[in-house]
Design a protein around this motif. Sequence first.
Motif, mmCIF file in Angstrom:
data_model
loop_
_atom_site.group_PDB
_atom_site.id
_atom_site.type_symbol
_atom_site.label_atom_id
_atom_site.label_comp_id
_atom_site.label_asym_id
_atom_site.label_seq_id
_atom_site.Cartn_x
_atom_site.Cartn_y
_atom_site.Cartn_z
ATOM 1 N N UNK A 1 5.909 9.687 6.388
ATOM 2 C CA UNK A 1 6.188 9.948 7.809
ATOM 3 C C UNK A 1 6.879 8.770 8.498
ATOM 4 N N UNK A 2 6.387 7.521 8.345
ATOM 5 C CA UNK A 2 7.068 6.431 9.069
ATOM 6 C C UNK A 2 8.445 6.084 8.504
ATOM 7 N N UNK B 1 14.542 14.503 6.936
ATOM 8 C CA UNK B 1 13.393 15.408 6.786
ATOM 9 C C UNK B 1 13.479 16.172 5.471
ATOM 10 N N UNK C 1 -6.957 6.638 7.286
ATOM 11 C CA UNK C 1 -6.214 7.247 6.168
ATOM 12 C C UNK C 1 -4.740 6.842 6.249
ATOM 13 N N UNK C 2 -4.207 6.924 7.462
ATOM 14 C CA UNK C 2 -2.786 6.575 7.639
ATOM 15 C C UNK C 2 -2.530 5.131 7.220
ATOM 16 N N UNK C 3 -3.430 4.236 7.634
ATOM 17 C CA UNK C 3 -3.229 2.829 7.276
ATOM 18 C C UNK C 3 -3.427 2.622 5.775
ATOM 19 N N UNK D 1 -8.478 8.920 -3.269
ATOM 20 C CA UNK D 1 -9.802 8.598 -2.724
ATOM 21 C C UNK D 1 -10.867 9.547 -3.265
ATOM 22 N N UNK E 1 12.295 14.024 2.638
ATOM 23 C CA UNK E 1 10.831 13.878 2.667
ATOM 24 C C UNK E 1 10.178 15.125 2.078
ATOM 25 N N UNK F 1 3.008 14.574 2.571
ATOM 26 C CA UNK F 1 4.126 13.819 3.180
ATOM 27 C C UNK F 1 3.649 12.615 3.991
ATOM 28 N N UNK F 2 2.358 12.531 4.256
ATOM 29 C CA UNK F 2 1.845 11.519 5.187
ATOM 30 C C UNK F 2 2.367 10.097 4.925
ATOM 31 N N UNK G 1 -3.204 20.414 18.684
ATOM 32 C CA UNK G 1 -4.445 20.648 17.933
ATOM 33 C C UNK G 1 -5.659 20.411 18.832
ATOM 34 N N UNK H 1 -6.267 15.091 5.876
ATOM 35 C CA UNK H 1 -6.385 15.340 7.318
ATOM 36 C C UNK H 1 -6.481 16.850 7.520
ATOM 37 N N UNK I 1 -15.493 8.215 7.978
ATOM 38 C CA UNK I 1 -15.348 9.575 7.432
ATOM 39 C C UNK I 1 -16.701 10.055 6.918
ATOM 40 N N UNK J 1 -8.830 9.301 10.680
ATOM 41 C CA UNK J 1 -7.443 9.671 10.361
ATOM 42 C C UNK J 1 -6.528 8.453 10.403
ATOM 43 N N UNK K 1 -9.984 12.430 1.393
ATOM 44 C CA UNK K 1 -9.465 11.924 2.659
ATOM 45 C C UNK K 1 -8.192 12.658 3.085
ATOM 46 N N UNK L 1 3.911 2.007 13.369
ATOM 47 C CA UNK L 1 3.936 3.468 13.236
ATOM 48 C C UNK L 1 2.709 4.086 13.900
ATOM 49 N N UNK M 1 4.508 14.844 14.399
ATOM 50 C CA UNK M 1 3.072 14.702 14.138
ATOM 51 C C UNK M 1 2.313 14.505 15.454
ATOM 52 N N UNK N 1 8.418 15.596 7.936
ATOM 53 C CA UNK N 1 7.748 15.486 9.228
ATOM 54 C C UNK N 1 7.958 14.067 9.790
ATOM 55 N N UNK N 2 8.206 13.989 11.092
ATOM 56 C CA UNK N 2 8.397 12.687 11.736
ATOM 57 C C UNK N 2 7.164 12.329 12.554
ATOM 58 N N UNK N 3 7.129 11.082 13.044
ATOM 59 C CA UNK N 3 6.004 10.650 13.880
ATOM 60 C C UNK N 3 5.946 11.495 15.152
ATOM 61 N N UNK O 1 2.060 17.803 17.143
ATOM 62 C CA UNK O 1 1.097 18.658 16.451
ATOM 63 C C UNK O 1 -0.333 18.266 16.856
ATOM 64 N N UNK O 2 -0.571 16.978 16.914
ATOM 65 C CA UNK O 2 -1.895 16.472 17.291
ATOM 66 C C UNK O 2 -2.245 16.890 18.718
ATOM 67 N N UNK P 1 0.833 -1.214 0.000
ATOM 68 C CA UNK P 1 0.000 0.000 0.000
ATOM 69 C C UNK P 1 0.858 1.252 0.000
#
Lengths: 222, 428
Positions: A110-111, A116, B315-317, A90, A119, A106-107, B13, A96, B428, B312, A94, B325, B6, B1-3, B9-10, A82
């Motif tokens: 991220x992992x 940086x 979406x990430x998955x 989508x 990315x 960049x999502x 938020x 965020x 969603x 969310x 979708x 992650x 993020x 951006x790193x985990x 940021x969350x 994936x």
Amino acid sequence: MRVEIKDLTKTYRKGDNIIRAVDGVSATLEPGSFTVLWGVSGSGKSTLLNLIASIDRPTEGEILVDGEPMSSWSEERLTRYRNREIGFIFQSFYLIPSLTVLENVSLPLVPDRLPASEKRERALRALETAGLTHRTNHLPVELSGGEQQRVAIARALVNEPSLLLADEPTSDLDTETGQRILALLRELNSRGTTVLVATHDPRIAERPYQRWVMQDGSLSQS
Amino acid sequence: MSIIALAWKELTRRKSRSALTVLGIFFAVALLVAVVAVLSYFERVVAVPFEAAGADIQAETFIEAGPWSRTRLARNLGPIPVSIYEKIEALPEVTAVGGLLHFWDWQDPEMLNIAGIDPDNQMVCPVKEGVSLKETGTATVSLEGRLLTKQDTYHALLDQRYATRHGLKVGGKVNIAGREFEIVGLADLAGVTRVGQAEAFIPLHVAQEIVHDSQPWTRKYGDFVNLILIKIQPGADKEANRKKIAAILQQATGLDKSRIKVLTGETIMDQTTGVSAVTRALGRWIAVIMLVGVALLVVKASLAAVGERTAEIGIMKAVGWTNRSVRALVMWQTAFQGLIGGVLGLIVGYLIAWAYALTAKFTLPQVLIPYSCKPGEAGPPPISLPLTVSWQIAAGAILIALAMGVLGGLIASRRAVALRPAEALRHI
């Protein structure tokens, strides 16, 4: 990437009824092809795309990716597929809402353990391809529908996938914007990316692409 | 951006949800730190008077009050022959034994508190050379003149407070029990009250001579003291040694148990701090119960946060995030909450404890310090210690706060990773 779909079925239980969203579908996506999956709303297009992208699992049947059955893959392999091999645009974008355009794009990165700067560079490159470099620090809510769709496309492209799946990429967009999005997908296809576009938009369906038609979960090719 | 970026940021938020969790952790940690810091402060308050004299245990006996005389044994402390040292020293964990002879001398209009000390025994003594308690946050003995030596006879070392009150100086004379003593030094003992503290210190053999003269019945004890200070090995069980010493004392003196007092810091905690063991235990339990309650709150808040973010996470998955992650994102977020709440709680908890210590003044119970404390007389100085920050308490508080955050994140992330992308996207 060659994707071979064999007798694929996906059923859902809705109350006492069993809905066959995808019903015994068999088809093959050849590498570098541009295919339009046409069908009215509720015909099972999105479900088929989700199955190809491994976002959902089939009830029956098999999907072979370059000859490998997807059902034999581990969760980790499916995740990698994936992330690295599929780009998914989508239907509802979708995005965020709290993340900027650049962060949304960049999502998928991220992992990754990339620097940086790399990315950021890759996300900017994807945004450039989608024609949206001037909106990098905006939030999705500040963008038009067409621009949000471009962000979704840039996110799908950021890992340079070999298969791009687009679910209704022109719905809710005006004709001109829809044409631009389609031209962009066409251009990506010309660079070698396999593209599968699910749509109920007759303007796309009328074009001379390889066409799959879905009706009540069944697929016919033309 | 790193985990991590993020997750931060969350956190910023969803301010109200984050603040609720941070606030819960903050309150729990602040309460815990305040309770633990104050209790540990109490422990210091009762430990320092012993440490300042180089001792861990103090032993004494009590006798019936004799006839009144100008010079008499302090507070009816019973004579203990120094031959008992050997028996106490024979205990495997005892490292040093020393004794003092405390007596009072009526000097109209006040009583002078005198201690006969053995200048040869510097290990356990209320005034000793090289006492530096800086590492424990207490005062160092500062000395003008010199300490007593074994050559001294009619020589005295005075508490500076007493000397100032009476205009006495080094080189001058002081009258004790009708005898003239040369003042060889002044010791500043005001920084911390210590066991065996007195206003005048004279050689032990001279003190024995004075007491023999004024209380002839004590002559039968020969070489004697009336207060014994004992040092034991670091980490040794004080309570076990305390009991053994009490048994030795009872056997040697033949006195009833009620007339024998063997004390450690712990045994005088209630009397000194005015806070009972029950209250201290209650404080600990309230802090622990609050911690457990907040841990549950953190879990619940984290689960709710994951619930709100189902789409969310979907979406990430869908874009290829691994379960690891997603788990890391949730856990970093709750760990941040734990860290913020923990640091704030630590600061406020210590501020509460510090404010308490600033106003708290403790006096050693009379059982520990043989001062004559008739109304209007100057008693022993109160114990007023600064609160020191313990890195163990600080590290423990931060670890507990982090653990609460991580626990919440761990449970919540199990729900997050269990979500299938297609299922999550339907939200969603």
